[in-house]
Design a protein around this motif. Structure first.
Motif, PDB file in Angstrom:
ATOM      1  N   PHE A   9      76.218  79.765  36.266  1.00  0.00           N
ATOM      2  CA  PHE A   9      75.426  80.577  36.941  1.00  0.00           C
ATOM      3  C   PHE A   9      74.175  80.693  38.002  1.00  0.00           C
ATOM      4  O   PHE A   9      73.768  80.673  36.791  1.00  0.00           O
ATOM      5  CB  PHE A   9      76.508  81.806  36.805  1.00  0.00           C
ATOM      6  CG  PHE A   9      78.263  81.693  36.314  1.00  0.00           C
ATOM      7  CD1 PHE A   9      79.137  81.379  37.254  1.00  0.00           C
ATOM      8  CD2 PHE A   9      78.440  81.525  34.838  1.00  0.00           C
ATOM      9  CE1 PHE A   9      80.091  81.852  36.719  1.00  0.00           C
ATOM     10  CE2 PHE A   9      79.929  81.492  34.883  1.00  0.00           C
ATOM     11  CZ  PHE A   9      80.575  81.213  35.386  1.00  0.00           C
ATOM     12  N   SER A  11      73.586  83.849  37.792  1.00  0.00           N
ATOM     13  CA  SER A  11      73.363  85.186  38.320  1.00  0.00           C
ATOM     14  C   SER A  11      74.702  85.932  37.109  1.00  0.00           C
ATOM     15  O   SER A  11      75.533  85.207  37.219  1.00  0.00           O
ATOM     16  CB  SER A  11      73.269  85.899  39.480  1.00  0.00           C
ATOM     17  OG  SER A  11      73.973  86.264  39.776  1.00  0.00           O
ATOM     18  N   ALA A  13      75.879  88.627  38.163  1.00  0.00           N
ATOM     19  CA  ALA A  13      76.551  88.930  39.401  1.00  0.00           C
ATOM     20  C   ALA A  13      77.441  87.726  39.236  1.00  0.00           C
ATOM     21  O   ALA A  13      79.164  88.051  38.996  1.00  0.00           O
ATOM     22  CB  ALA A  13      76.302  89.957  40.682  1.00  0.00           C
ATOM     23  N   ASP A  14      77.600  86.798  39.379  1.00  0.00           N
ATOM     24  CA  ASP A  14      77.900  85.173  39.669  1.00  0.00           C
ATOM     25  C   ASP A  14      78.610  85.342  38.594  1.00  0.00           C
ATOM     26  O   ASP A  14      80.163  84.947  38.521  1.00  0.00           O
ATOM     27  CB  ASP A  14      77.639  84.183  39.793  1.00  0.00           C
ATOM     28  CG  ASP A  14      76.805  84.305  41.023  1.00  0.00           C
ATOM     29  OD1 ASP A  14      77.192  85.265  42.064  1.00  0.00           O
ATOM     30  OD2 ASP A  14      75.571  83.274  41.565  1.00  0.00           O
ATOM     31  N   ARG A  16      79.363  87.789  36.132  1.00  0.00           N
ATOM     32  CA  ARG A  16      81.066  88.997  36.054  1.00  0.00           C
ATOM     33  C   ARG A  16      82.371  88.792  37.439  1.00  0.00           C
ATOM     34  O   ARG A  16      83.528  88.541  36.958  1.00  0.00           O
ATOM     35  CB  ARG A  16      80.365  90.145  36.325  1.00  0.00           C
ATOM     36  CG  ARG A  16      79.332  90.880  34.518  1.00  0.00           C
ATOM     37  CD  ARG A  16      78.786  91.513  35.356  1.00  0.00           C
ATOM     38  NE  ARG A  16      77.600  92.432  34.811  1.00  0.00           N
ATOM     39  CZ  ARG A  16      76.907  92.677  34.575  1.00  0.00           C
ATOM     40  NH1 ARG A  16      76.056  92.765  35.711  1.00  0.00           N
ATOM     41  NH2 ARG A  16      76.409  92.958  33.810  1.00  0.00           N
ATOM     42  N   ALA A  17      81.754  87.959  38.426  1.00  0.00           N
ATOM     43  CA  ALA A  17      82.970  87.559  39.736  1.00  0.00           C
ATOM     44  C   ALA A  17      83.391  86.623  38.851  1.00  0.00           C
ATOM     45  O   ALA A  17      84.894  87.040  39.250  1.00  0.00           O
ATOM     46  CB  ALA A  17      82.006  87.756  40.889  1.00  0.00           C
ATOM     47  N   GLU A  18      83.368  85.753  38.997  1.00  0.00           N
ATOM     48  CA  GLU A  18      84.613  84.485  38.160  1.00  0.00           C
ATOM     49  C   GLU A  18      84.986  85.376  36.937  1.00  0.00           C
ATOM     50  O   GLU A  18      86.608  84.989  36.657  1.00  0.00           O
ATOM     51  CB  GLU A  18      83.219  83.454  37.811  1.00  0.00           C
ATOM     52  CG  GLU A  18      82.571  82.478  38.429  1.00  0.00           C
ATOM     53  CD  GLU A  18      83.788  81.931  39.630  1.00  0.00           C
ATOM     54  OE1 GLU A  18      85.248  82.065  39.159  1.00  0.00           O
ATOM     55  OE2 GLU A  18      83.717  81.679  40.616  1.00  0.00           O
ATOM     56  N   TYR A  19      83.995  85.743  35.785  1.00  0.00           N
ATOM     57  CA  TYR A  19      85.041  86.480  34.793  1.00  0.00           C
ATOM     58  C   TYR A  19      86.114  87.289  35.485  1.00  0.00           C
ATOM     59  O   TYR A  19      87.301  87.030  34.659  1.00  0.00           O
ATOM     60  CB  TYR A  19      84.653  86.910  34.124  1.00  0.00           C
ATOM     61  CG  TYR A  19      84.848  88.103  32.900  1.00  0.00           C
ATOM     62  CD1 TYR A  19      85.474  87.474  31.528  1.00  0.00           C
ATOM     63  CD2 TYR A  19      85.468  89.091  32.608  1.00  0.00           C
ATOM     64  CE1 TYR A  19      85.895  87.955  30.632  1.00  0.00           C
ATOM     65  CE2 TYR A  19      85.672  90.075  31.727  1.00  0.00           C
ATOM     66  CZ  TYR A  19      86.333  88.725  29.972  1.00  0.00           C
ATOM     67  OH  TYR A  19      86.716  89.271  29.642  1.00  0.00           O
ATOM     68  N   GLU A  20      86.029  88.032  35.757  1.00  0.00           N
ATOM     69  CA  GLU A  20      87.534  89.082  36.825  1.00  0.00           C
ATOM     70  C   GLU A  20      88.114  88.038  37.122  1.00  0.00           C
ATOM     71  O   GLU A  20      89.634  88.199  37.387  1.00  0.00           O
ATOM     72  CB  GLU A  20      86.767  89.948  38.067  1.00  0.00           C
ATOM     73  CG  GLU A  20      85.538  90.796  36.920  1.00  0.00           C
ATOM     74  CD  GLU A  20      86.994  91.771  36.630  1.00  0.00           C
ATOM     75  OE1 GLU A  20      87.509  91.733  36.627  1.00  0.00           O
ATOM     76  OE2 GLU A  20      86.353  91.793  34.572  1.00  0.00           O
ATOM     77  N   SER A  21      87.517  87.202  37.925  1.00  0.00           N
ATOM     78  CA  SER A  21      88.705  85.797  38.740  1.00  0.00           C
ATOM     79  C   SER A  21      89.701  85.441  37.883  1.00  0.00           C
ATOM     80  O   SER A  21      90.749  84.708  38.096  1.00  0.00           O
ATOM     81  CB  SER A  21      87.568  85.040  39.578  1.00  0.00           C
ATOM     82  OG  SER A  21      87.364  84.033  38.905  1.00  0.00           O
ATOM     83  N   TYR A 132      77.610  85.537  27.332  1.00  0.00           N
ATOM     84  CA  TYR A 132      78.136  85.909  28.590  1.00  0.00           C
ATOM     85  C   TYR A 132      79.185  87.436  27.636  1.00  0.00           C
ATOM     86  O   TYR A 132      79.793  88.399  28.940  1.00  0.00           O
ATOM     87  CB  TYR A 132      79.338  85.431  28.793  1.00  0.00           C
ATOM     88  CG  TYR A 132      78.869  83.577  29.358  1.00  0.00           C
ATOM     89  CD1 TYR A 132      78.689  83.888  31.121  1.00  0.00           C
ATOM     90  CD2 TYR A 132      78.682  82.785  29.071  1.00  0.00           C
ATOM     91  CE1 TYR A 132      77.612  83.528  31.687  1.00  0.00           C
ATOM     92  CE2 TYR A 132      77.945  81.619  30.461  1.00  0.00           C
ATOM     93  CZ  TYR A 132      77.556  82.016  31.439  1.00  0.00           C
ATOM     94  OH  TYR A 132      76.740  81.009  32.154  1.00  0.00           O
ATOM     95  N   VAL A 136      80.198  90.025  31.015  1.00  0.00           N
ATOM     96  CA  VAL A 136      80.128  89.745  31.865  1.00  0.00           C
ATOM     97  C   VAL A 136      81.754  91.488  31.334  1.00  0.00           C
ATOM     98  O   VAL A 136      82.292  91.673  31.722  1.00  0.00           O
ATOM     99  CB  VAL A 136      81.726  89.282  31.491  1.00  0.00           C
ATOM    100  CG1 VAL A 136      80.900  88.031  32.038  1.00  0.00           C
ATOM    101  CG2 VAL A 136      82.072  88.544  29.974  1.00  0.00           C
TER     102      VAL A 136
END
Length: 136
Positions: A9, A11, A13-14, A16-21, A132, A136
């Motif tokens: 990652f 950032s 934000a990146d 967090r987005a992958e964690y959510e995904s 992380y 996250v």
């Protein structure tokens, strides 16, 4: 030197987005494992909690982190060019190193001699916990 895994990652934000995904995949894995264990509806409701699914998400996310694997010399070359802080585990006289750099200027590394897969798995857990878990 080589890499294994897919998540790296630029950032927070990146990350967090992958964690959510990976949330839906973690939920599916937990549901299918419970089904294979022949949980009935009542047992599923009692045993499959939000914490269970969150643990599966954490493990899935960590298992996908990109890890570099190389010689001590390759690691030192990378470290010389890295601007962040590196937390190192293991013995300084060991020939091989695994490492992962997080999005926040921190990295984790560990030495190993023979058991590459075990070193990678351990480093991924350390990376999740140190780099992380809190973001996250």
């Amino acid at each position: 030197m080589h890499t294994v895994g897919t998540f790296t990652f630029e950032s927070v934000a990146d990350a967090r987005a992958e964690y959510e995904s990976v949330g839906p995949a973690a939920q599916t894995v937990v549901r299918e494992v419970a089904k294979a264990m022949e949980f009935d509806r009542e047992e599923y409701g009692e045993r499959v909690t939000g914490d269970v699914v969150e643990t599966a998400r954490d493990a899935l996310f960590a298992s996908l982190l990109e890890v570099r694997v190389g010689s001590r010399e390759e690691f030192e070359g990378w470290r010389d060019d890295y601007d962040g802080e590196v937390t190192m585990a293991g013995h300084e006289d060991v020939d091989r190193v695994v490492w992962h750099a997080g999005p926040d200027g921190e990295a984790v590394a560990a030495t190993f001699q023979n058991e590459e897969e075990a070193a990678i798995a351990t480093l991924r857990r350390q990376a999740f916990g140190r780099l992380y878990r809190d973001i996250v």
